[in-house]
Design a protein around this motif. Structure first.
Motif, PDB file in Angstrom:
ATOM      1  N   LEU A  21       0.827  -1.207   0.000  1.00  0.00           N
ATOM      2  CA  LEU A  21       0.000   0.000   0.000  1.00  0.00           C
ATOM      3  C   LEU A  21       0.862   1.258   0.000  1.00  0.00           C
ATOM      4  O   LEU A  21       0.595   2.212  -0.737  1.00  0.00           O
ATOM      5  N   LEU A  22       1.921   1.255   0.822  1.00  0.00           N
ATOM      6  CA  LEU A  22       2.819   2.399   0.864  1.00  0.00           C
ATOM      7  C   LEU A  22       3.511   2.604  -0.487  1.00  0.00           C
ATOM      8  O   LEU A  22       3.649   3.740  -0.958  1.00  0.00           O
ATOM      9  N   ALA A  23       3.954   1.508  -1.090  1.00  0.00           N
ATOM     10  CA  ALA A  23       4.609   1.620  -2.397  1.00  0.00           C
ATOM     11  C   ALA A  23       3.649   2.139  -3.451  1.00  0.00           C
ATOM     12  O   ALA A  23       4.010   2.969  -4.303  1.00  0.00           O
ATOM     13  N   TRP A  24       2.411   1.672  -3.376  1.00  0.00           N
ATOM     14  CA  TRP A  24       1.386   2.105  -4.333  1.00  0.00           C
ATOM     15  C   TRP A  24       1.104   3.598  -4.211  1.00  0.00           C
ATOM     16  O   TRP A  24       0.770   4.262  -5.189  1.00  0.00           O
ATOM     17  N   MET A  25       1.283   4.149  -3.012  1.00  0.00           N
ATOM     18  CA  MET A  25       1.050   5.579  -2.804  1.00  0.00           C
ATOM     19  C   MET A  25       2.309   6.411  -2.987  1.00  0.00           C
ATOM     20  O   MET A  25       2.290   7.477  -3.616  1.00  0.00           O
ATOM     21  N   ILE A  26       3.438   5.921  -2.455  1.00  0.00           N
ATOM     22  CA  ILE A  26       4.650   6.734  -2.425  1.00  0.00           C
ATOM     23  C   ILE A  26       5.336   6.801  -3.785  1.00  0.00           C
ATOM     24  O   ILE A  26       5.839   7.863  -4.187  1.00  0.00           O
ATOM     25  N   VAL A  27       5.350   5.684  -4.529  1.00  0.00           N
ATOM     26  CA  VAL A  27       6.050   5.678  -5.823  1.00  0.00           C
ATOM     27  C   VAL A  27       5.451   6.687  -6.804  1.00  0.00           C
ATOM     28  O   VAL A  27       6.181   7.512  -7.367  1.00  0.00           O
ATOM     29  N   PRO A  28       4.124   6.694  -7.036  1.00  0.00           N
ATOM     30  CA  PRO A  28       3.573   7.725  -7.942  1.00  0.00           C
ATOM     31  C   PRO A  28       3.791   9.145  -7.429  1.00  0.00           C
ATOM     32  O   PRO A  28       4.083  10.055  -8.223  1.00  0.00           O
ATOM     33  N   LEU A  29       3.660   9.334  -6.104  1.00  0.00           N
ATOM     34  CA  LEU A  29       3.872  10.669  -5.544  1.00  0.00           C
ATOM     35  C   LEU A  29       5.319  11.108  -5.725  1.00  0.00           C
ATOM     36  O   LEU A  29       5.595  12.261  -6.087  1.00  0.00           O
ATOM     37  N   GLY A  30       6.250  10.178  -5.491  1.00  0.00           N
ATOM     38  CA  GLY A  30       7.666  10.502  -5.678  1.00  0.00           C
ATOM     39  C   GLY A  30       7.989  10.842  -7.132  1.00  0.00           C
ATOM     40  O   GLY A  30       8.755  11.786  -7.398  1.00  0.00           O
ATOM     41  N   MET A  31       7.442  10.096  -8.073  1.00  0.00           N
ATOM     42  CA  MET A  31       7.674  10.384  -9.483  1.00  0.00           C
ATOM     43  C   MET A  31       7.068  11.727  -9.885  1.00  0.00           C
ATOM     44  O   MET A  31       7.645  12.480 -10.674  1.00  0.00           O
ATOM     45  N   THR A  32       5.878  12.034  -9.326  1.00  0.00           N
ATOM     46  CA  THR A  32       5.251  13.325  -9.615  1.00  0.00           C
ATOM     47  C   THR A  32       6.115  14.470  -9.112  1.00  0.00           C
ATOM     48  O   THR A  32       6.311  15.475  -9.813  1.00  0.00           O
ATOM     49  N   LEU A  33       6.631  14.341  -7.886  1.00  0.00           N
ATOM     50  CA  LEU A  33       7.523  15.366  -7.348  1.00  0.00           C
ATOM     51  C   LEU A  33       8.785  15.501  -8.196  1.00  0.00           C
ATOM     52  O   LEU A  33       9.253  16.616  -8.471  1.00  0.00           O
ATOM     53  N   TYR A  34       9.327  14.378  -8.634  1.00  0.00           N
ATOM     54  CA  TYR A  34      10.551  14.399  -9.453  1.00  0.00           C
ATOM     55  C   TYR A  34      10.308  15.123 -10.772  1.00  0.00           C
ATOM     56  O   TYR A  34      11.067  16.029 -11.158  1.00  0.00           O
ATOM     57  N   PHE A  35       9.241  14.767 -11.469  1.00  0.00           N
ATOM     58  CA  PHE A  35       8.968  15.393 -12.769  1.00  0.00           C
ATOM     59  C   PHE A  35       8.554  16.854 -12.633  1.00  0.00           C
ATOM     60  O   PHE A  35       8.694  17.634 -13.573  1.00  0.00           O
ATOM     61  N   SER A  36       8.022  17.236 -11.453  1.00  0.00           N
ATOM     62  CA  SER A  36       7.587  18.626 -11.277  1.00  0.00           C
ATOM     63  C   SER A  36       8.752  19.603 -11.278  1.00  0.00           C
ATOM     64  O   SER A  36       8.560  20.807 -11.462  1.00  0.00           O
ATOM     65  N   PHE A  37       9.966  19.108 -11.057  1.00  0.00           N
ATOM     66  CA  PHE A  37      11.150  19.971 -11.074  1.00  0.00           C
ATOM     67  C   PHE A  37      11.916  19.883 -12.392  1.00  0.00           C
ATOM     68  O   PHE A  37      13.021  20.419 -12.493  1.00  0.00           O
ATOM     69  N   LEU A  38      11.332  19.213 -13.388  1.00  0.00           N
ATOM     70  CA  LEU A  38      11.990  19.066 -14.682  1.00  0.00           C
ATOM     71  C   LEU A  38      11.208  19.771 -15.772  1.00  0.00           C
ATOM     72  O   LEU A  38       9.974  19.840 -15.726  1.00  0.00           O
ATOM     73  N   ARG A  39      11.924  20.300 -16.741  1.00  0.00           N
ATOM     74  CA  ARG A  39      11.280  20.764 -17.971  1.00  0.00           C
ATOM     75  C   ARG A  39      11.195  19.540 -18.880  1.00  0.00           C
ATOM     76  O   ARG A  39      12.143  19.162 -19.532  1.00  0.00           O
ATOM     77  N   TYR A  40      10.013  18.917 -18.901  1.00  0.00           N
ATOM     78  CA  TYR A  40       9.860  17.611 -19.547  1.00  0.00           C
ATOM     79  C   TYR A  40       8.663  17.643 -20.478  1.00  0.00           C
ATOM     80  O   TYR A  40       7.531  17.705 -20.033  1.00  0.00           O
ATOM     81  N   ASN A  41       8.926  17.599 -21.779  1.00  0.00           N
ATOM     82  CA  ASN A  41       7.878  17.545 -22.796  1.00  0.00           C
ATOM     83  C   ASN A  41       7.796  16.130 -23.344  1.00  0.00           C
ATOM     84  O   ASN A  41       8.820  15.538 -23.703  1.00  0.00           O
ATOM     85  N   LEU A  42       6.587  15.585 -23.402  1.00  0.00           N
ATOM     86  CA  LEU A  42       6.419  14.194 -23.851  1.00  0.00           C
ATOM     87  C   LEU A  42       6.802  13.996 -25.307  1.00  0.00           C
ATOM     88  O   LEU A  42       7.093  12.870 -25.728  1.00  0.00           O
ATOM     89  N   LEU A  43       6.813  15.065 -26.095  1.00  0.00           N
ATOM     90  CA  LEU A  43       7.184  14.956 -27.504  1.00  0.00           C
ATOM     91  C   LEU A  43       8.697  15.007 -27.706  1.00  0.00           C
ATOM     92  O   LEU A  43       9.174  14.784 -28.821  1.00  0.00           O
ATOM     93  N   MET A  44       9.427  15.320 -26.629  1.00  0.00           N
ATOM     94  CA  MET A  44      10.894  15.424 -26.741  1.00  0.00           C
ATOM     95  C   MET A  44      11.557  14.614 -25.632  1.00  0.00           C
ATOM     96  O   MET A  44      12.191  15.178 -24.735  1.00  0.00           O
ATOM     97  N   PRO A  45      11.409  13.286 -25.655  1.00  0.00           N
ATOM     98  CA  PRO A  45      12.023  12.455 -24.611  1.00  0.00           C
ATOM     99  C   PRO A  45      13.546  12.510 -24.687  1.00  0.00           C
ATOM    100  O   PRO A  45      14.127  12.626 -25.758  1.00  0.00           O
TER     101      PRO A  45
END
Length: 290
Positions: A21-45
Motif C-alpha cells: 500500500l505504501l509503495a502504491w502511494m509513495i512511488v507515484p507521488l515521488g515520481m510526480t515530485l521528481y517530474f515537477s522539477f523538470l522541464r519535460y515535454n512528452l514529444l521530446m524524450p
C-alpha cells in the motif's frame, strides 16, 4: 487478550500488505515530485532539464489556474448544497409510511450505481441537448426558445449532473441517521404544541448534524477530483468556463504534452485537497465530540 508473540505475528503477516500500500502511494507521488522539477515535454524524450520551481511558477501564474480553482470551488459548493438539502428532503420524504416505500427507496438510490461517464452521456444527449433533448422538447412545448445548457451554462450543467449522481449517497446516509431518531421525542414535542417546522429545526436537524458532516467530508474529497463529467460533456469549455483543477492538469499533460507543469499542478492539487481534508476532519472531529 492477545499475547506479545501473537501481536508480533499479526504485524509480520500484515506487513506485506502495508508495504504494498505504501509503495502504491509513495512511488507515484515521488515520481510526480521528481517530474515537477523538470522541464519535460512528452514529444521530446531524453531532453529533460532541471528547472527548479519554474514549473510551479508557470502553473500558478497561468491565467487559467485561478479560473480553474474558482470553478473547482463553485462545483464542490454547488454539489454539496444540492445534495445536502435535496438528500435531507428526500430522506424525510421516503421515511414516511407510504405505499411502495421499498420501491421508491430503490429508485432514489439507483443513480449512484450509474457510471459517471454513462450518466454524463445521458444528460448530454437525452436531456440537455438543445435540439433533441427532453428539456428542449418541454421548452418548445411551452412556446419558449430552448436553452443550450452545456454552451450557455456549462458549469451549472455539470454541477447538476454531478449532484444527480451524488444525491442518492447523501439520501442514504441521512436516511440511516433519520431512522435512528427516537420517535418519542417527536411525540413529546407534538404534545407540547410544536409544529412540523419546529420539530424539524430543533429536533430532527440537530440529530442529523453528524450525518450531514460525514456526507460533506466524503463528498468534498471525491468532488475535488471530478473529471469524467467534464471530459464527456463540455471538454472544459467554452474556453475554460467549466475547467477545474483536474481537467487543467489533464490539458497540460495530455493535450499540451507538458509533463513537468502537469506534475507541478498535481502537487498543487494534492496540497489544496489535503488542506480542505484537514479542515473538514477537524470539523467532523469537533462535531463528534459534542
Amino acid at each position: 487478550m492477545a499475547t506479545k508473540q501473537t501481536q508480533v505475528t499479526a504485524k509480520i503477516m500484515m506487513s506485506p500488505a502495508v508495504l504494498m500500500l505504501l509503495a502504491w502511494m509513495i512511488v507515484p507521488l515521488g515520481m510526480t515530485l521528481y517530474f515537477s522539477f523538470l522541464r519535460y515535454n512528452l514529444l521530446m524524450p531524453g531532453m529533460e532539464e532541471f528547472t527548479g520551481f519554474g514549473n510551479y511558477e508557470f502553473f500558478l501564474t497561468d491565467p487559467a489556474f485561478l479560473e480553474a480553482l474558482g470553478n473547482t470551488l463553485l462545483l464542490v459548493g454547488g454539489v454539496l448544497l444540492a445534495t445536502v438539502i435535496g438528500g435531507t428532503f428526500l430522506a424525510i420524504l421516503i421515511d414516511q409510511p407510504i405505499w411502495g416505500r421499498g420501491i421508491v427507496r430503490l429508485l432514489v438510490i439507483a443513480p449512484f450505481f450509474v457510471m459517471p461517464t454513462v450518466s454524463a452521456l445521458v444528460w448530454k444527449n437525452m436531456l440537455m441537448h438543445p435540439v433533441n433533448g427532453l428539456f428542449a422538447w418541454i421548452t418548445r412545448g411551452l412556446g419558449a426558445e430552448p436553452v443550450d445548457w452545456l454552451a450557455d451554462l456549462p458549469l451549472f450543467s455539470i454541477t447538476v449532473i454531478v449532484a444527480w449522481g451524488w444525491l442518492p449517497f447523501a439520501t442514504l446516509i441521512i436516511l440511516t441517521a433519520l431512522q435512528s431518531l427516537d420517535s418519542e421525542q417527536k411525540e413529546a414535542a407534538e404534545m407540547d404544541g410544536a409544529g412540523p417546522i419546529s420539530i424539524f429545526w430543533f429536533i430532527t436537524l440537530p440529530h442529523l448534524s453528524r450525518a450531514l458532516t460525514v456526507v460533506t467530508l466524503i463528498e468534498t474529497i471525491f468532488l475535488l477530483s471530478v473529471f469524467a463529467e467534464i471530459y464527456v460533456t463540455t471538454g472544459g469549455g467554452p474556453g475554460t468556463a467549466s475547467t477545474n483543477l483536474p481537467f487543467l492538469i489533464y490539458i497540460q499533460a495530455l493535450l499540451q504534452y507538458d509533463a513537468g507543469t502537469a506534475s507541478a499542478g498535481g502537487v498543487v492539487a494534492i496540497i489544496l485537497a489535503n488542506i480542505v481534508a484537514i479542515f473538514l476532519i477537524r470539523m467532523i472531529g469537533k462535531n463528534l465530540e459534542t
